[in-house]
Scaffold this motif. Structure first.
Motif, PDB file in Angstrom:
ATOM      1  N   GLY A  24      27.431  85.695  -2.663  1.00 21.68           N
ATOM      2  CA  GLY A  24      28.277  85.302  -3.793  1.00 21.68           C
ATOM      3  C   GLY A  24      27.457  85.045  -5.042  1.00 21.68           C
ATOM      4  N   LEU A  25      26.313  84.363  -4.899  1.00 22.15           N
ATOM      5  CA  LEU A  25      25.438  84.124  -6.048  1.00 22.15           C
ATOM      6  C   LEU A  25      24.852  85.433  -6.587  1.00 22.15           C
ATOM      7  CD1 LEU A  25      23.546  80.891  -4.999  1.00 22.15           C
ATOM      8  CD2 LEU A  25      25.166  81.139  -6.873  1.00 22.15           C
ATOM      9  N   ALA A  26      24.445  86.334  -5.691  1.00 24.09           N
ATOM     10  CA  ALA A  26      23.908  87.628  -6.128  1.00 24.09           C
ATOM     11  C   ALA A  26      24.963  88.428  -6.876  1.00 24.09           C
ATOM     12  CB  ALA A  26      23.385  88.407  -4.928  1.00 24.09           C
ATOM     13  N   ASN A  27      26.196  88.380  -6.404  1.00 26.67           N
ATOM     14  CA  ASN A  27      27.283  89.094  -7.077  1.00 26.67           C
ATOM     15  C   ASN A  27      27.566  88.479  -8.453  1.00 26.67           C
ATOM     16  OD1 ASN A  27      29.288  91.059  -7.274  1.00 26.67           O
ATOM     17  ND2 ASN A  27      30.856  89.676  -6.472  1.00 26.67           N
ATOM     18  N   ALA A  28      27.558  87.140  -8.537  1.00 27.13           N
ATOM     19  CA  ALA A  28      27.779  86.469  -9.825  1.00 27.13           C
ATOM     20  C   ALA A  28      26.649  86.782 -10.795  1.00 27.13           C
ATOM     21  CB  ALA A  28      27.908  84.968  -9.606  1.00 27.13           C
ATOM     22  N   TRP A  29      25.402  86.844 -10.309  1.00 27.67           N
ATOM     23  CA  TRP A  29      24.252  87.183 -11.169  1.00 27.67           C
ATOM     24  C   TRP A  29      24.372  88.618 -11.667  1.00 27.67           C
ATOM     25  CZ3 TRP A  29      20.367  83.742 -12.334  1.00 27.67           C
ATOM     26  CH2 TRP A  29      19.284  84.254 -13.048  1.00 27.67           C
ATOM     27  N   LYS A  30      24.824  89.511 -10.794  1.00 23.76           N
ATOM     28  CA  LYS A  30      24.961  90.927 -11.146  1.00 23.76           C
ATOM     29  C   LYS A  30      25.995  91.124 -12.250  1.00 23.76           C
ATOM     30  CE  LYS A  30      26.316  95.331  -9.118  1.00 23.76           C
ATOM     31  NZ  LYS A  30      26.802  96.002  -7.931  1.00 23.76           N
ATOM     32  N   HIS A  31      27.076  90.370 -12.209  1.00 27.50           N
ATOM     33  CA  HIS A  31      28.155  90.512 -13.201  1.00 27.50           C
ATOM     34  C   HIS A  31      27.999  89.533 -14.371  1.00 27.50           C
ATOM     35  CE1 HIS A  31      30.351  93.416 -10.816  1.00 27.50           C
ATOM     36  NE2 HIS A  31      30.223  92.644  -9.743  1.00 27.50           N
ATOM     37  N   ASP A  32      26.806  88.964 -14.520  1.00 26.35           N
ATOM     38  CA  ASP A  32      26.474  88.044 -15.614  1.00 26.35           C
ATOM     39  C   ASP A  32      27.375  86.813 -15.679  1.00 26.35           C
ATOM     40  OD1 ASP A  32      24.279  89.467 -16.521  1.00 26.35           O
ATOM     41  OD2 ASP A  32      25.517  90.805 -17.745  1.00 26.35           O
ATOM     42  N   LEU A  33      27.903  86.374 -14.557  1.00 24.58           N
ATOM     43  CA  LEU A  33      28.652  85.120 -14.512  1.00 24.58           C
ATOM     44  C   LEU A  33      27.702  83.925 -14.420  1.00 24.58           C
ATOM     45  CD1 LEU A  33      31.492  86.152 -12.056  1.00 24.58           C
ATOM     46  CD2 LEU A  33      31.637  85.926 -14.537  1.00 24.58           C
ATOM     47  N   VAL A  34      26.504  84.174 -13.878  1.00 20.97           N
ATOM     48  CA  VAL A  34      25.474  83.157 -13.776  1.00 20.97           C
ATOM     49  C   VAL A  34      24.215  83.708 -14.427  1.00 20.97           C
ATOM     50  CG1 VAL A  34      24.048  81.832 -12.181  1.00 20.97           C
ATOM     51  CG2 VAL A  34      26.428  82.262 -11.633  1.00 20.97           C
ATOM     52  N   SER A  35      23.637  82.903 -15.316  1.00 23.88           N
ATOM     53  CA  SER A  35      22.391  83.307 -15.975  1.00 23.88           C
ATOM     54  C   SER A  35      21.509  82.082 -16.126  1.00 23.88           C
ATOM     55  CB  SER A  35      22.695  83.930 -17.343  1.00 23.88           C
ATOM     56  OG  SER A  35      23.259  82.954 -18.200  1.00 23.88           O
ATOM     57  N   VAL A  36      20.266  82.307 -16.569  1.00 22.68           N
ATOM     58  CA  VAL A  36      19.341  81.202 -16.750  1.00 22.68           C
ATOM     59  C   VAL A  36      19.869  80.255 -17.816  1.00 22.68           C
ATOM     60  CG1 VAL A  36      16.979  80.597 -17.436  1.00 22.68           C
ATOM     61  CG2 VAL A  36      17.380  82.596 -16.001  1.00 22.68           C
ATOM     62  N   GLN A  37      20.406  80.818 -18.909  1.00 20.03           N
ATOM     63  CA  GLN A  37      20.964  79.994 -19.985  1.00 20.03           C
ATOM     64  C   GLN A  37      22.145  79.158 -19.471  1.00 20.03           C
ATOM     65  OE1 GLN A  37      19.786  79.505 -22.960  1.00 20.03           O
ATOM     66  NE2 GLN A  37      21.462  78.158 -23.592  1.00 20.03           N
ATOM     67  N   TRP A  38      23.019  79.761 -18.675  1.00 19.67           N
ATOM     68  CA  TRP A  38      24.184  79.033 -18.147  1.00 19.67           C
ATOM     69  C   TRP A  38      23.739  77.895 -17.237  1.00 19.67           C
ATOM     70  CZ3 TRP A  38      26.200  78.210 -13.264  1.00 19.67           C
ATOM     71  CH2 TRP A  38      27.497  77.690 -13.212  1.00 19.67           C
ATOM     72  N   LEU A  39      22.693  78.153 -16.401  1.00 24.80           N
ATOM     73  CA  LEU A  39      22.185  77.117 -15.511  1.00 24.80           C
ATOM     74  C   LEU A  39      21.622  75.933 -16.294  1.00 24.80           C
ATOM     75  CD1 LEU A  39      20.436  79.264 -12.757  1.00 24.80           C
ATOM     76  CD2 LEU A  39      22.532  77.950 -12.516  1.00 24.80           C
ATOM     77  N   ARG A  40      20.927  76.231 -17.442  1.00 26.34           N
ATOM     78  CA  ARG A  40      20.412  75.139 -18.278  1.00 26.34           C
ATOM     79  C   ARG A  40      21.532  74.301 -18.863  1.00 26.34           C
ATOM     80  NH1 ARG A  40      16.438  78.977 -21.153  1.00 26.34           N
ATOM     81  NH2 ARG A  40      14.715  78.977 -19.683  1.00 26.34           N
ATOM     82  N   GLU A  41      22.610  74.943 -19.261  1.00 27.97           N
ATOM     83  CA  GLU A  41      23.738  74.229 -19.867  1.00 27.97           C
ATOM     84  C   GLU A  41      24.492  73.387 -18.833  1.00 27.97           C
ATOM     85  OE1 GLU A  41      26.070  77.301 -21.603  1.00 27.97           O
ATOM     86  OE2 GLU A  41      24.632  77.707 -23.206  1.00 27.97           O
ATOM     87  N   GLN A  42      24.479  73.807 -17.591  1.00 28.09           N
ATOM     88  CA  GLN A  42      25.255  73.136 -16.546  1.00 28.09           C
ATOM     89  C   GLN A  42      24.407  72.251 -15.630  1.00 28.09           C
ATOM     90  OE1 GLN A  42      28.529  73.416 -16.559  1.00 28.09           O
ATOM     91  NE2 GLN A  42      28.433  74.844 -18.271  1.00 28.09           N
ATOM     92  N   LYS A  43      23.197  71.851 -16.101  1.00 22.73           N
ATOM     93  CA  LYS A  43      22.305  71.116 -15.205  1.00 22.73           C
ATOM     94  C   LYS A  43      22.889  69.774 -14.754  1.00 22.73           C
ATOM     95  CE  LYS A  43      19.453  68.815 -18.613  1.00 22.73           C
ATOM     96  NZ  LYS A  43      18.137  68.527 -19.069  1.00 22.73           N
ATOM     97  N   ASP A  44      23.624  69.070 -15.639  1.00 22.02           N
ATOM     98  CA  ASP A  44      24.229  67.793 -15.230  1.00 22.02           C
ATOM     99  C   ASP A  44      25.322  68.007 -14.179  1.00 22.02           C
ATOM    100  OD1 ASP A  44      22.566  66.380 -16.888  1.00 22.02           O
ATOM    101  OD2 ASP A  44      23.982  66.377 -18.566  1.00 22.02           O
ATOM    102  N   THR A  45      26.113  69.039 -14.386  1.00 19.49           N
ATOM    103  CA  THR A  45      27.163  69.358 -13.419  1.00 19.49           C
ATOM    104  C   THR A  45      26.569  69.753 -12.077  1.00 19.49           C
ATOM    105  OG1 THR A  45      28.538  70.150 -15.241  1.00 19.49           O
ATOM    106  CG2 THR A  45      29.189  70.809 -13.015  1.00 19.49           C
ATOM    107  N   LEU A  46      25.515  70.556 -12.136  1.00 23.52           N
ATOM    108  CA  LEU A  46      24.870  70.977 -10.887  1.00 23.52           C
ATOM    109  C   LEU A  46      24.204  69.802 -10.175  1.00 23.52           C
ATOM    110  CD1 LEU A  46      23.339  74.393 -12.010  1.00 23.52           C
ATOM    111  CD2 LEU A  46      25.329  74.006 -10.567  1.00 23.52           C
ATOM    112  N   ALA A  47      23.656  68.831 -10.919  1.00 13.18           N
ATOM    113  CA  ALA A  47      23.055  67.645 -10.299  1.00 13.18           C
ATOM    114  C   ALA A  47      24.128  66.818  -9.593  1.00 13.18           C
ATOM    115  CB  ALA A  47      22.332  66.811 -11.342  1.00 13.18           C
ATOM    116  N   ALA A  48      25.297  66.671 -10.246  1.00 16.89           N
ATOM    117  CA  ALA A  48      26.395  65.940  -9.616  1.00 16.89           C
ATOM    118  C   ALA A  48      26.891  66.675  -8.375  1.00 16.89           C
ATOM    119  CB  ALA A  48      27.529  65.741 -10.606  1.00 16.89           C
TER     120      ALA A  48
END
Length: 197
Positions: A24-48
């Motif tokens: 699922g993560l590989a598919n999201a990365w392939k379709h640009d749903l997840v990127s390095v920039q998006w991960l930086r913006e969502q770091k608080d959400t991901l920590a929670a």
């Protein structure tokens, strides 16, 4: 193969779940749903989310440990069964077998309404199988027992006349509790006075 899958079901489910998450993560990365920039913006959400997943795994581990240890061992019903048979001569063409089945509660839980049963299999020229479901107490009355407390033992007693032509006799005793647990023990003896295994 099915036995192997049954024994390793937990590891198999975990591996398939991890594979689905990675795909699922590989598919999201392939379709640009997840990127390095998006991960930086969502770091608080991901920590929670990480904290929530950690708490859920700790709770699941605690529940697994409870069912595996306390329910599976400490609180499980456990009986040790033994059979003792003495063979006595009679003036007739039969020998009298005195059968004693002892059930000792070695678990920590009480065994409610134990129901003993005994199958007698005669080996010899005339093979036969009998079942005994009625037992006697020491005073000769029909034995009815409603509970075996932890650490206690109880004895069930029965008599059976066996033809002298029989070579040996196999006794298979079982005790069934109200909860559905059943224990078995078996013993084969020679059909002669002082018969032994």
């Amino acid at each position: 193969m099915s036995n192997w899958l049954g024994r390793n079901r937990g590891a198999f489910v975990f591996a398939l779940t991890l594979l689905m998450v990675l795909l699922g993560l590989a598919n999201a990365w392939k379709h640009d749903l997840v990127s390095v920039q998006w991960l930086r913006e969502q770091k608080d959400t991901l920590a929670a989310l990480n904290s929530a997943v950690t708490i859920a795994l700790l709770i699941a581990g605690a529940m697994f440990s409870y069912y595996r240890f306390f329910r599976g061992r400490t609180l499980s019903l456990r009986l040790e069964l033994s059979i003792d048979v003495s063979v006595h001569e009679t003036p007739l063409d039969k020998r009298l077998h005195a059968i004693t089945v002892t059930a000792k509660n070695v678990g920590t839980s009480t065994v409610w309404n134990p129901h003993p049963a005994l199958q007698i299999r005669i080996h010899g020229p005339s093979e036969a199988v009998w079942n005994i479901n009625e037992w006697q107490s020491v005073d000769g009355q029909t034995s009815t027992l409603s509970v075996i407390e932890s650490g206690e033992a109880t004895t069930f007693f029965a008599l059976k006349s066996i033809s002298k032509e029989a070579w040996a006799v196999t006794y298979t005793a079982s005790v069934k509790a109200d909860e559905g647990d059943t224990w078995f023990v078996s013993k084969t003896i020679s059909n002669r006075t002082g018969g032994h295994e």
